[in-house]
Design a protein around this motif. Structure first.
Motif, PDB file in Angstrom:
ATOM      1  N   TYR A 199       0.749  -0.956   0.075  1.00  0.00           N
ATOM      2  CA  TYR A 199       0.038  -0.034   0.064  1.00  0.00           C
ATOM      3  C   TYR A 199       0.755   1.296   0.072  1.00  0.00           C
ATOM      4  N   LEU A 200       0.703   2.306  -1.046  1.00  0.00           N
ATOM      5  CA  LEU A 200       1.328   3.326  -1.208  1.00  0.00           C
ATOM      6  C   LEU A 200       2.787   3.356  -1.279  1.00  0.00           C
ATOM      7  N   GLU A 201       3.460   1.978  -1.743  1.00  0.00           N
ATOM      8  CA  GLU A 201       4.787   1.742  -1.717  1.00  0.00           C
ATOM      9  C   GLU A 201       5.168   2.673  -3.193  1.00  0.00           C
ATOM     10  N   ASP A 202       4.754   2.185  -4.308  1.00  0.00           N
ATOM     11  CA  ASP A 202       4.795   3.015  -5.427  1.00  0.00           C
ATOM     12  C   ASP A 202       4.757   4.687  -5.273  1.00  0.00           C
ATOM     13  N   TRP A 203       3.494   4.912  -4.436  1.00  0.00           N
ATOM     14  CA  TRP A 203       3.249   6.184  -4.638  1.00  0.00           C
ATOM     15  C   TRP A 203       4.244   7.186  -3.607  1.00  0.00           C
ATOM     16  N   THR A 204       4.756   6.450  -2.683  1.00  0.00           N
ATOM     17  CA  THR A 204       6.049   7.226  -2.133  1.00  0.00           C
ATOM     18  C   THR A 204       6.913   7.601  -2.889  1.00  0.00           C
ATOM     19  N   ASP A 205       7.549   6.684  -3.872  1.00  0.00           N
ATOM     20  CA  ASP A 205       8.495   6.976  -5.153  1.00  0.00           C
ATOM     21  C   ASP A 205       8.014   8.209  -5.857  1.00  0.00           C
ATOM     22  N   CYS A 206       6.793   8.257  -6.097  1.00  0.00           N
ATOM     23  CA  CYS A 206       6.199   9.347  -6.958  1.00  0.00           C
ATOM     24  C   CYS A 206       6.330  10.599  -6.010  1.00  0.00           C
ATOM     25  N   LEU A 207       5.904  10.935  -4.682  1.00  0.00           N
ATOM     26  CA  LEU A 207       5.699  11.735  -3.966  1.00  0.00           C
ATOM     27  C   LEU A 207       7.312  12.339  -3.797  1.00  0.00           C
ATOM     28  N   PHE A 208       8.315  11.499  -3.478  1.00  0.00           N
ATOM     29  CA  PHE A 208       9.704  11.682  -3.244  1.00  0.00           C
ATOM     30  C   PHE A 208      10.471  12.276  -4.647  1.00  0.00           C
ATOM     31  N   SER A 209      10.060  11.695  -5.786  1.00  0.00           N
ATOM     32  CA  SER A 209      10.362  11.940  -7.037  1.00  0.00           C
ATOM     33  C   SER A 209       9.937  13.459  -7.361  1.00  0.00           C
ATOM     34  N   TRP A 210       8.607  13.663  -7.005  1.00  0.00           N
ATOM     35  CA  TRP A 210       8.147  15.137  -7.181  1.00  0.00           C
ATOM     36  C   TRP A 210       9.166  16.002  -6.519  1.00  0.00           C
ATOM     37  N   ILE A 211       9.187  15.877  -4.996  1.00  0.00           N
ATOM     38  CA  ILE A 211       9.897  16.684  -3.931  1.00  0.00           C
ATOM     39  C   ILE A 211      11.306  16.948  -4.494  1.00  0.00           C
ATOM     40  N   ARG A 212      12.106  15.958  -4.926  1.00  0.00           N
ATOM     41  CA  ARG A 212      13.502  15.806  -5.498  1.00  0.00           C
ATOM     42  C   ARG A 212      13.640  16.839  -6.807  1.00  0.00           C
ATOM     43  N   PHE A 213      12.735  16.652  -7.720  1.00  0.00           N
ATOM     44  CA  PHE A 213      12.674  17.403  -8.973  1.00  0.00           C
ATOM     45  C   PHE A 213      12.394  18.775  -8.870  1.00  0.00           C
ATOM     46  N   PHE A 214      11.345  19.247  -7.989  1.00  0.00           N
ATOM     47  CA  PHE A 214      11.060  20.379  -7.990  1.00  0.00           C
ATOM     48  C   PHE A 214      11.368  21.457  -6.922  1.00  0.00           C
ATOM     49  N   LEU A 215      11.700  20.745  -5.810  1.00  0.00           N
ATOM     50  CA  LEU A 215      12.028  21.524  -4.651  1.00  0.00           C
ATOM     51  C   LEU A 215      13.085  21.259  -3.866  1.00  0.00           C
ATOM     52  N   MET A 216      13.597  19.995  -3.883  1.00  0.00           N
ATOM     53  CA  MET A 216      14.919  19.311  -3.055  1.00  0.00           C
ATOM     54  C   MET A 216      15.696  18.419  -3.655  1.00  0.00           C
ATOM     55  N   GLY A 217      16.658  19.055  -4.253  1.00  0.00           N
ATOM     56  CA  GLY A 217      17.544  18.188  -5.160  1.00  0.00           C
ATOM     57  C   GLY A 217      18.266  17.274  -4.412  1.00  0.00           C
ATOM     58  N   ASP A 218      18.444  17.701  -3.317  1.00  0.00           N
ATOM     59  CA  ASP A 218      19.248  16.891  -2.239  1.00  0.00           C
ATOM     60  C   ASP A 218      18.552  15.818  -1.773  1.00  0.00           C
ATOM     61  N   LEU A 219      17.033  15.647  -1.980  1.00  0.00           N
ATOM     62  CA  LEU A 219      16.374  14.589  -1.336  1.00  0.00           C
ATOM     63  C   LEU A 219      17.024  13.074  -1.678  1.00  0.00           C
ATOM     64  N   TRP A 220      17.084  12.274  -0.873  1.00  0.00           N
ATOM     65  CA  TRP A 220      17.599  11.009  -1.087  1.00  0.00           C
ATOM     66  C   TRP A 220      16.369   9.937  -0.385  1.00  0.00           C
ATOM     67  N   TRP A 221      16.480   8.992  -1.044  1.00  0.00           N
ATOM     68  CA  TRP A 221      15.325   7.779  -0.099  1.00  0.00           C
ATOM     69  C   TRP A 221      15.659   6.464  -0.711  1.00  0.00           C
ATOM     70  N   ARG A 222      15.266   5.579   0.133  1.00  0.00           N
ATOM     71  CA  ARG A 222      15.713   4.110  -0.329  1.00  0.00           C
ATOM     72  C   ARG A 222      14.390   3.342  -0.010  1.00  0.00           C
ATOM     73  N   ARG A 223      13.634   2.801  -1.102  1.00  0.00           N
ATOM     74  CA  ARG A 223      12.603   1.619  -1.060  1.00  0.00           C
ATOM     75  C   ARG A 223      13.061   0.485  -2.096  1.00  0.00           C
ATOM     76  N   HIS A 224      13.756  -0.542  -1.212  1.00  0.00           N
ATOM     77  CA  HIS A 224      14.511  -1.690  -2.119  1.00  0.00           C
ATOM     78  C   HIS A 224      15.771  -1.305  -2.582  1.00  0.00           C
ATOM     79  N   GLU A 225      15.624  -0.084  -3.322  1.00  0.00           N
ATOM     80  CA  GLU A 225      16.890   0.344  -3.803  1.00  0.00           C
ATOM     81  C   GLU A 225      16.849   2.212  -3.740  1.00  0.00           C
ATOM     82  N   GLU A 226      18.109   2.485  -3.850  1.00  0.00           N
ATOM     83  CA  GLU A 226      18.233   4.014  -3.765  1.00  0.00           C
ATOM     84  C   GLU A 226      17.511   4.772  -4.880  1.00  0.00           C
ATOM     85  N   LEU A 227      16.903   5.905  -4.507  1.00  0.00           N
ATOM     86  CA  LEU A 227      15.921   6.514  -5.565  1.00  0.00           C
ATOM     87  C   LEU A 227      15.125   5.800  -6.592  1.00  0.00           C
ATOM     88  N   HIS A 228      14.358   5.031  -5.888  1.00  0.00           N
ATOM     89  CA  HIS A 228      13.554   4.133  -6.537  1.00  0.00           C
ATOM     90  C   HIS A 228      12.509   4.743  -7.317  1.00  0.00           C
TER      91      HIS A 228
END
Length: 247
Positions: A170-199
Motif C-alpha cells: 500500500y502506497l509503496e509506489d506512491w512514495t516513489d512518486c511523492l519523493f521524486s516530485w519533491i526531489r525534482f521541483f523543490l529539494m534536489g538533495d532528497l534521497w530515499w531508499r525503498r528496495h533501492e536508492e532513489l527507487h
C-alpha cells in the motif's frame, strides 16, 4: 507480503523552497487526516506520570529545542563527513548506544516543518506510520542547517534522526512518486531508499521534464502535485473499500 521500510534524508537550506514544500505537504496531511478521522477508534487518555497523550495526526513544528539534543549521523548519506565537520566546529560527539551511529550534541536549536500520520485503513504499523519533513534551522552550523530529521523525545533528551516508515502492499509506489516530485521541483538533495536508492526516480523525472517543458516550471509543479494527491486518494479509497469488504 513482508513490510517495506522506507527511509529518506536530505538537505534544503533555501527557506523559500522549504516554505513551498511545507505548503504542499500540509495539503497532503489534511487529506490523509480526513481519511483517518472517520475511522479512528475512540481511545482512553491516561493521565498521570509516565503517560503521554496520543500524538495529533498532524503536527506543525516551529520550535526552539533546548536541553540535551542529539543529532544522529544517520541523517545523511555521508555520516563520516558530518561528524568530521562537527568535530572541526568543536561540537561534542558521542557514539550512539547501539554503536551504529554517532550523536552530535547540541544544547539549543530550532526546528521547523511538518510531521503527519499517513492513512492506512489496516493500521498495521501504528508506531511507524508517519511522514516527517522537519528541518533543522541552524545557520551557525551550515553542515546541519536545512537537514531533514525525525524528532523524538525521551524524558529530557531530544533525538534528531533519519525519518522512516513501514508500508506493506500500500502506497509503496506512491512514495516513489511523492519523493521524486519533491526531489525534482523543490529539494534536489532528497534521497530515499525503498528496495533501492532513489527507487523510481528516473521514470518520474522523465514525466516531470516533459510537463515542465510543455507547460512551464510553475504550472508543472502545481499540476504534477495534483497528480500526486489524486493518486494518494485513489489508493486510500481502494484500500478502505477492501478493508470494509473483509471486515
Amino acid at each position: 507480503m513482508s513490510p517495506v521500510n522506507v527511509v529518506w534524508k536530505g538537505n534544503c537550506r533555501s527557506a523559500q523552497a522549504r516554505t513551498r514544500l511545507l505548503n504542499y505537504l500540509q495539503r497532503l496531511a489534511r487529506l490523509s487526516d480526513s481519511y483517518l478521522r472517520p475511522g479512528d477508534r475512540p481511545h482512553l487518555t491516561v493521565v498521570g506520570e509516565g503517560h503521554r497523550p496520543p500524538r495529533a495526526n498532524i503536527e506543525l513544528v516551529d520550535e526552539l529545542c533546548k536541553g540535551e539534543i542529539l543529532v544522529s549521523s544517520d541523517i545523511t548519506e555521508h555520516p563520516e563527513r558530518l561528524i568530521a565537520r562537527a568535530r572541526e566546529a568543536g561540537l561534542p560527539v558521542r557514539v550512539a548506544p547501539d554503536g551504529d551511529a554517532y550523536h552530535i550534541v547540541l544544547d539549543e536549536v530550532r526546528v521547523q516543518g511538518i510531521d503527519f500520520r499517513l492513512f492506512d485503513p489496516r493500521g498495521l504499523y501504528p508506531d511507524n506510520d508517519r511522514m516527517s519533513f522537519v528541518f533543522i534551522d541552524c545557520p551557525e552550523h551550515h553542515f546541519l542547517d536545512g537537514r531533514l530529521v525525525k524528532v523524538t523525545r525521551d524524558d529530557d533528551t531530544t533525538l534528531f534522526s533519519c525519518p522512516s516508515l513501514q508500508l506493506q502492499s500500500y502506497l509503496e509506489d506512491w512514495t516513489d512518486c511523492l519523493f521524486s516530485w519533491i526531489r525534482f521541483f523543490l529539494m534536489g538533495d532528497l534521497w530515499w531508499r525503498r528496495h533501492e536508492e532513489l527507487h523510481g526516480y528516473n521514470d518520474y523525472r522523465g514525466v516531470f521534464e516533459v510537463v515542465q517543458t510543455t507547460r512551464g516550471s510553475a504550472v508543472a509543479e502545481d499540476a504534477t502535485f495534483e497528480a500526486v494527491v489524486s493518486t494518494f486518494t485513489q489508493h486510500a479509497e481502494h484500500w478502505r473499500g477492501e478493508v470494509q469488504r473483509t471486515a
